[in-house]
Design an enzyme around this catalytic site. Structure first.
Site, PDB file in Angstrom:
ATOM      1  CB  ILE A 112       0.281  -8.538   9.498  1.00 50.90           C
ATOM      2  CG1 ILE A 112       0.735  -9.268   8.492  1.00 50.90           C
ATOM      3  CG2 ILE A 112       0.045  -9.107  10.737  1.00 50.90           C
ATOM      4  CD1 ILE A 112       2.215  -9.565   8.651  1.00 50.90           C
ATOM      5  CG  HIS A 167      -0.898   2.823  13.523  1.00 45.03           C
ATOM      6  ND1 HIS A 167      -2.155   3.114  14.423  1.00 45.03           N
ATOM      7  CD2 HIS A 167      -1.014   3.088  12.510  1.00 45.03           C
ATOM      8  CE1 HIS A 167      -2.674   3.618  13.368  1.00 45.03           C
ATOM      9  NE2 HIS A 167      -2.242   3.770  12.209  1.00 45.03           N
ATOM     10  CD  GLU A 181      -3.760  -4.573   5.196  1.00 45.90           C
ATOM     11  OE1 GLU A 181      -3.450  -3.450   5.442  1.00 45.90           O
ATOM     12  OE2 GLU A 181      -4.809  -4.978   5.112  1.00 45.90           O
ATOM     13  CG  LEU A 211      -6.116   1.217   1.534  1.00 51.16           C
ATOM     14  CD1 LEU A 211      -6.938   1.933   2.311  1.00 51.16           C
ATOM     15  CD2 LEU A 211      -4.829   1.129   1.683  1.00 51.16           C
ATOM     16  CD  GLN A 260      -0.043   2.381   5.231  1.00 46.88           C
ATOM     17  OE1 GLN A 260      -0.895   2.600   5.672  1.00 46.88           O
ATOM     18  NE2 GLN A 260       0.510   2.859   3.900  1.00 46.88           N
ATOM     19  CG  PHE A 261       1.526   0.724  10.778  1.00 52.01           C
ATOM     20  CD1 PHE A 261       2.577   1.212  11.663  1.00 52.01           C
ATOM     21  CD2 PHE A 261       0.818   1.457   9.942  1.00 52.01           C
ATOM     22  CE1 PHE A 261       2.708   2.694  11.371  1.00 52.01           C
ATOM     23  CE2 PHE A 261       0.888   2.848   9.714  1.00 52.01           C
ATOM     24  CZ  PHE A 261       1.911   3.672  10.593  1.00 52.01           C
ATOM     25  CD  GLU A 275      -2.325  -1.472   2.751  1.00 52.65           C
ATOM     26  OE1 GLU A 275      -2.150  -0.506   3.708  1.00 52.65           O
ATOM     27  OE2 GLU A 275      -3.255  -2.342   2.814  1.00 52.65           O
ATOM     28  N   PRO A 294      -5.679  -9.302   8.840  1.00 56.12           N
ATOM     29  CG  PRO A 294      -6.549  -7.277   8.012  1.00 56.12           C
ATOM     30  CD  PRO A 294      -5.434  -7.730   8.891  1.00 56.12           C
TER      31      PRO A 294
END
Length: 328
Positions: A87, A129, A60, A58, A82-83, A29, A89
């Site tokens: 992860i 995050h 994952e 977007l 991204q963070f 992403e 999902p």
């Protein structure tokens, strides 16, 4: 050599891999035109185009699922989540497919996938995050788990991960992304996975740490040094496979152990390290082992984050405890 921060070293590693290995693809992403939320892929889309640096929706699970398809067809996908806490999902894809493909097919299909994810606290981000859930992946057979703590290690470990025939979870401590610069070799070089780094030698206590906790361990050891306590600090670098030989050699020498873990206490990697040391070096121990961890609660908001995470003072207090109990 070039003076780089960790995030610059990661970008440099990805650039080198894209230049030297045509089968390498990046996907994630905002990694393309935007250069990634932390700029870890800054400039790569412009250099290599959107067929090798791929902006994804977007999604994952879609990112990891696409990486599996690419890998079995001979590509080497490097996927960015991204963070780390985004992860989840994709967790089913990772546990059910990424980690098992080699065994399920008896090695018939290639499965060279690197999943990069910024992780950990200390940057005043919201709680979703800032998790440190590396133990999920260490517990899963079929995955290798890497956590660098310096710019030069980040580049060398990432390039080694990309060369691996099997999947690697590559966790990047956000706290260290721009914490300092150091000399990083130019071009391709690798640091073997499964090899810990001896940060400093000592004779009284072994301190084990990884990722953002390595500077914390160093600061704690420095404070103890003022009292004449000699601390040996080991950066694990690779959580799976872990460098058991280096750890046991150090513990056999010092007889005392402090483990610094950013993740919550229960069922963290520190527990497994303590069990391993108990099994292999019990008769060398001169005091009970101590672990400094975060608490078994979600990462709190900004005002309490420093209280929640391990600190250099907590490390020093733990060292004093094992030294006193060990009779030094």
């Amino acid at each position: 050599m070039a003076q780089l921060t960790m995030v610059q070293a990661i970008c440099d590693a990805l650039q080198v891999a894209l230049e030297e290995m045509p089968e390498v693809l990046l996907l994630g992403e905002d990694i393309g035109k935007n250069g990634g939320v932390f700029r870890a892929t800054d400039g790569l889309w412009e250099q290599f185009g959107d067929e090798r640096v791929i902006d994804t929706p977007l999604a994952e699970a879609g990112i990891i699922g696409s990486s599996i398809g690419l890998a079995v067809n001979g590509f080497k996908p490097v996927a960015e989540v991204q963070f780390l806490t985004f992860i989840y999902p994709a967790f089913e894809q990772i546990i059910s497919h990424v980690a098992r493909l080699h065994t399920r097919t008896q090695g018939a299909f290639p499965n060279s996938i690197v999943i990069r994810a910024p992780y950990g606290g200390g940057i005043r981000a919201p709680e979703l995050h800032s998790d440190s859930t590396e133990t999920f992946f260490v517990h899963t057979p079929g995955l290798k788990v890497v956590v660098p703590s310096t710019p030069s290690d980040a580049k060398g470990l990432l390039l080694a991960a990309i060369k691996q025939p099997d999947p690697v979870i590559f966790l990047e401590p956000m706290k260290l992304y721009r914490a300092f610069k150091e000399d990083v070799p130019t071009g391709w070089y690798e640091i073997p996975l499964g090899s810990a780094r001896l940060v400093q030698t000592g004779t009284d206590v072994t301190i084990l740490a990884w990722g953002a906790m390595v500077p914390v361990a160093i600061q704690g050891a420095s404070e103890c040094g003022k009292s004449g306590i000699s601390c040996e600090v080991i950066d694990l670098r690779t959580l799976d496979p872990v460098d058991e030989e280096t750890i046991i050699q150090s513990v056999t020498k010092t007889g005392r152990v402090v483990i610094v873990q950013e993740a919550p206490r229960t069922l963290g990697l520190a527990s497994e390290l303590m069990a391993m040391i108990q099994e292999q070096a019990f008769y060398s121990l001169e005091a009970p082992m101590v672990r400094i961890t975060s608490y078994d609660v979600p990462v709190p908001m900004y005002a309490l984050e420093d209280e929640f995470r391990p600190t250099a003072d907590k490390v020093a207090q733990a060292v004093y405890k094992v030294v006193q109990e060990g009779g030094k």
